[in-house]
Write a protein that holds these residues in place. Structure first.
Motif, PDB file in Angstrom:
ATOM      1  N   ALA A 164      27.676  30.478  41.696  1.00  0.00           N
ATOM      2  CA  ALA A 164      26.926  31.543  41.030  1.00  0.00           C
ATOM      3  C   ALA A 164      25.856  32.126  41.951  1.00  0.00           C
ATOM      4  O   ALA A 164      25.609  33.340  41.955  1.00  0.00           O
ATOM      5  CB  ALA A 164      26.292  31.014  39.746  1.00  0.00           C
ATOM      6  N   GLY A 165      25.212  31.270  42.749  1.00  0.00           N
ATOM      7  CA  GLY A 165      24.216  31.756  43.692  1.00  0.00           C
ATOM      8  C   GLY A 165      24.818  32.653  44.757  1.00  0.00           C
ATOM      9  O   GLY A 165      24.213  33.660  45.153  1.00  0.00           O
ATOM     10  N   ASN A 166      26.008  32.306  45.208  1.00  0.00           N
ATOM     11  CA  ASN A 166      26.668  33.138  46.206  1.00  0.00           C
ATOM     12  C   ASN A 166      27.141  34.466  45.612  1.00  0.00           C
ATOM     13  O   ASN A 166      27.130  35.492  46.298  1.00  0.00           O
ATOM     14  CB  ASN A 166      27.855  32.380  46.815  1.00  0.00           C
ATOM     15  CG  ASN A 166      27.407  31.355  47.836  1.00  0.00           C
ATOM     16  OD1 ASN A 166      27.033  31.692  48.956  1.00  0.00           O
ATOM     17  ND2 ASN A 166      27.422  30.073  47.450  1.00  0.00           N
ATOM     18  N   SER A 214      26.283  34.052  34.236  1.00  0.00           N
ATOM     19  CA  SER A 214      26.406  32.680  34.724  1.00  0.00           C
ATOM     20  C   SER A 214      25.786  31.670  33.769  1.00  0.00           C
ATOM     21  O   SER A 214      26.205  30.521  33.715  1.00  0.00           O
ATOM     22  CB  SER A 214      25.762  32.552  36.106  1.00  0.00           C
ATOM     23  OG  SER A 214      24.371  32.843  36.039  1.00  0.00           O
ATOM     24  N   LEU A 215      24.786  32.079  32.974  1.00  0.00           N
ATOM     25  CA  LEU A 215      24.091  31.141  32.099  1.00  0.00           C
ATOM     26  C   LEU A 215      25.031  30.549  31.054  1.00  0.00           C
ATOM     27  O   LEU A 215      25.009  29.340  30.796  1.00  0.00           O
ATOM     28  CB  LEU A 215      22.912  31.829  31.407  1.00  0.00           C
ATOM     29  CG  LEU A 215      21.722  32.200  32.301  1.00  0.00           C
ATOM     30  CD1 LEU A 215      20.651  32.914  31.488  1.00  0.00           C
ATOM     31  CD2 LEU A 215      21.141  30.953  32.959  1.00  0.00           C
ATOM     32  N   PHE A 216      25.869  31.389  30.460  1.00  0.00           N
ATOM     33  CA  PHE A 216      26.792  30.896  29.435  1.00  0.00           C
ATOM     34  C   PHE A 216      27.744  29.862  30.025  1.00  0.00           C
ATOM     35  O   PHE A 216      27.946  28.781  29.464  1.00  0.00           O
ATOM     36  CB  PHE A 216      27.586  32.063  28.831  1.00  0.00           C
ATOM     37  CG  PHE A 216      28.721  31.613  27.954  1.00  0.00           C
ATOM     38  CD1 PHE A 216      28.490  31.222  26.653  1.00  0.00           C
ATOM     39  CD2 PHE A 216      30.024  31.571  28.443  1.00  0.00           C
ATOM     40  CE1 PHE A 216      29.531  30.781  25.841  1.00  0.00           C
ATOM     41  CE2 PHE A 216      31.068  31.137  27.643  1.00  0.00           C
ATOM     42  CZ  PHE A 216      30.824  30.743  26.332  1.00  0.00           C
ATOM     43  N   PHE A 217      28.347  30.192  31.166  1.00  0.00           N
ATOM     44  CA  PHE A 217      29.335  29.288  31.753  1.00  0.00           C
ATOM     45  C   PHE A 217      28.666  28.059  32.371  1.00  0.00           C
ATOM     46  O   PHE A 217      29.239  26.973  32.372  1.00  0.00           O
ATOM     47  CB  PHE A 217      30.182  30.030  32.783  1.00  0.00           C
ATOM     48  CG  PHE A 217      31.122  31.023  32.162  1.00  0.00           C
ATOM     49  CD1 PHE A 217      32.339  30.613  31.638  1.00  0.00           C
ATOM     50  CD2 PHE A 217      30.792  32.356  32.080  1.00  0.00           C
ATOM     51  CE1 PHE A 217      33.207  31.514  31.057  1.00  0.00           C
ATOM     52  CE2 PHE A 217      31.650  33.282  31.498  1.00  0.00           C
ATOM     53  CZ  PHE A 217      32.866  32.851  30.979  1.00  0.00           C
ATOM     54  N   SER A 218      27.465  28.216  32.895  1.00  0.00           N
ATOM     55  CA  SER A 218      26.729  27.067  33.416  1.00  0.00           C
ATOM     56  C   SER A 218      26.428  26.084  32.295  1.00  0.00           C
ATOM     57  O   SER A 218      26.576  24.864  32.453  1.00  0.00           O
ATOM     58  CB  SER A 218      25.426  27.533  34.074  1.00  0.00           C
ATOM     59  OG  SER A 218      24.664  26.428  34.509  1.00  0.00           O
ATOM     60  N   ALA A 232      36.614  35.726  36.083  1.00  0.00           N
ATOM     61  CA  ALA A 232      37.416  36.786  35.467  1.00  0.00           C
ATOM     62  C   ALA A 232      36.552  37.806  34.740  1.00  0.00           C
ATOM     63  O   ALA A 232      36.936  38.976  34.609  1.00  0.00           O
ATOM     64  CB  ALA A 232      38.434  36.179  34.503  1.00  0.00           C
ATOM     65  N   THR A 233      35.380  37.387  34.272  1.00  0.00           N
ATOM     66  CA  THR A 233      34.507  38.330  33.568  1.00  0.00           C
ATOM     67  C   THR A 233      34.016  39.443  34.491  1.00  0.00           C
ATOM     68  O   THR A 233      33.610  40.500  34.020  1.00  0.00           O
ATOM     69  CB  THR A 233      33.289  37.606  32.962  1.00  0.00           C
ATOM     70  OG1 THR A 233      32.475  37.053  34.013  1.00  0.00           O
ATOM     71  CG2 THR A 233      33.734  36.484  32.028  1.00  0.00           C
ATOM     72  N   MET A 234      34.066  39.218  35.809  1.00  0.00           N
ATOM     73  CA  MET A 234      33.607  40.215  36.774  1.00  0.00           C
ATOM     74  C   MET A 234      34.659  41.289  37.046  1.00  0.00           C
ATOM     75  O   MET A 234      34.381  42.313  37.666  1.00  0.00           O
ATOM     76  CB  MET A 234      33.234  39.532  38.096  1.00  0.00           C
ATOM     77  CG  MET A 234      32.201  38.425  37.967  1.00  0.00           C
ATOM     78  SD  MET A 234      30.554  39.053  37.606  1.00  0.00           S
ATOM     79  CE  MET A 234      30.049  39.568  39.249  1.00  0.00           C
TER      80      MET A 234
END
Length: 421
Positions: A11-13, A30-34, A60-62
């Motif tokens: 997520a950071g990258n 990213s918060l939801f998936f994290s 895939a959301t991207m």
């Protein structure tokens, strides 16, 4: 490395090093998936395969298929269900079958693990189907996670079907062609990865290429390859000779020269050096020096000097009055670029659906996690993407749009329309 730590690093990258973040940030969650990753890890529900699925749902959301997360360690081999489906009015229809023996084109998936596809989609907390438009949705990853399906066969019978797993085939589909009537040449072009195969096809159809008045090029399932390989085809599509470089609207790229990206690219080229021949070694060393110089500069516009110096001329061959290109969602990468260039010809008509939309971002960078997982993301993007003219999420447009219907499971609607034009 723990699963949640890998997720945070990926997520950071995406946030700092992925070239497409500025255009895609509204989709980034990213918060939801994290949170999902952390909960599953605390409960002991995570293993490599489950984590792989979660990561691919996040990416895939991207809606950028250049973002790829793969599992390669532990003897894992990527697989397929052996058939392909497409959604229409909330139902899934089998469109292609290449390995699964219990299904046929036109069969309908009534439930996935007991849940109707429309309800399954409604229950998804995030859009992980890679598209906002139903006919562009990618259900194959969902099928890989699903249990037995209830299938309505074409003859009206229902059957509970176990979903089998088959190894991915490394064999490329064959290029082909045939005459339709006396004056129409049809060429099926599923890829541009083999210059010899394309040259062989064009040689075998030389008489038709120089005699027929209509050319139909089928790129509906073109998986891409090298742009250099499709150049001979342009001779038959452009009305008059033209410089190849003049067909390209974009003659450069924006590249994100973060310290991370430069360090990873440098490592890649340094790994290449020991076995490289002198000319290739010198080029790699030059690239390494340039990466050291540019490290930390961030997004930089760079004109394509190689393309600017290219004096290749294309066009003016053949006797075609009309060229029809068949396009669909599953046309990707170099296939999309080819269609973009062909649309510059006044005698060309693109028929079908817009392409996948994978050409806004390129120049991949890879990160290896513990010898098990690989995350790949692009560090460059086109000027069109920056200026809001890109094709990501929507694809290269067509001239004549024909919405997909289940009729195409058993009948080649687009080819019939192309013949009528």
């Amino acid at each position: 490395m723990r699963y949640d730590a890998i997720f945070r690093d990926v997520a950071g990258n995406v946030l700092h090093d992925y070239a497409g973040y500025d255009e895609k940030k509204a989709r980034h969650d990213s918060l939801f998936f994290s949170s999902s990753c952390q909960k599953a890890q605390r409960r002991g529900h995570l293993n490599d395969l489950v984590f792989l699925q979660l990561m691919n749902q996040y990416l895939a959301t991207m809606q950028d298929r250049n973002l790829q997360f793969r599992l390669s360690g532990g003897g894992y081999q990527a697989g397929t269900r052996g058939f392909h489906v497409r959604s229409y009015e909330g139902r899934l229809y089998v469109t292609d079958v290449w390995q699964e023996t219990g299904l046929f084109p036109g069969d309908q998936i009534i439930t996935l693990g007991g849940v109707p596809p429309a309800l399954y989609k409604k229950r998804l907390p995030r859009n992980i189907l890679g598209a906002d438009l139903e006919e562009r949705e990618l259900w194959d990853p969902i099928l890989k996670m699903s249990g037995p399906c209830l299938v309505k066969h074409r003859d009206g019978t229902d059957e509970t079907q176990k979903l089998n797993r088959y190894p991915l085939s490394k064999k490329l589909p064959r290029l082909g062609g045939r005459l339709i009537g006396r004056n129409t040449l049809y060429l099926d072009l599923p890829h541009f990865t083999d210059a010899y195969a394309l040259a062989k096809l064009l040689t075998s159809k030389e008489k038709s290429l120089n005699r027929c008045t209509k050319l139909i090029l089928d790129l509906r399932h073109n998986i891409g390859g090298s742009e250099a390989f499709f150049v001979p085809l342009l001779d038959y599509i452009m009305e008059e000779p033209v410089l190849l470089k003049d067909l390209y609207e974009e003659k450069g790229l924006y590249t994100n020269y973060t310290e991370n990206n430069c360090r990873r690219k440098i490592q890649m080229f340094e790994n290449y050096l020991p076995g490289a021949e002198p000319p290739a070694r010198e080029l790699a060393e030059t690239i390494i020096r340039e990466l050291h110089e540019k490290s930390g500069r961030g997004m930089v516009w760079e004109p394509d000097e190689e393309l600017a110096a290219d004096e290749t001329t294309v066009g003016g061959a053949g006797q075609f009055d009309r060229v029809v290109i068949l396009s669909d969602t599953y046309c990707e990468y170099a296939g999309e670029t080819f269609i973009q260039l062909c649309r510059r010809s006044q005698k060309t008509t693109v028929l079908g659906r817009p392409t996948m939309g994978n050409i806004d971002y390129c120049n991949p960078v890879s990160i290896l996690y513990g010898g098990r997982f690989t995350f790949q993301y692009p560090m460059s993007k086109t000027k069109a993407a920056v200026e809001g003219r890109g094709v990501s999420g929507q694809g290269v447009p067509v001239d004549l749009y024909v919405p997909w219907t289940p009729q195409e499971c058993e009948k080649d609607v687009l080819l019939e329309k192309a013949i009528e034009l």
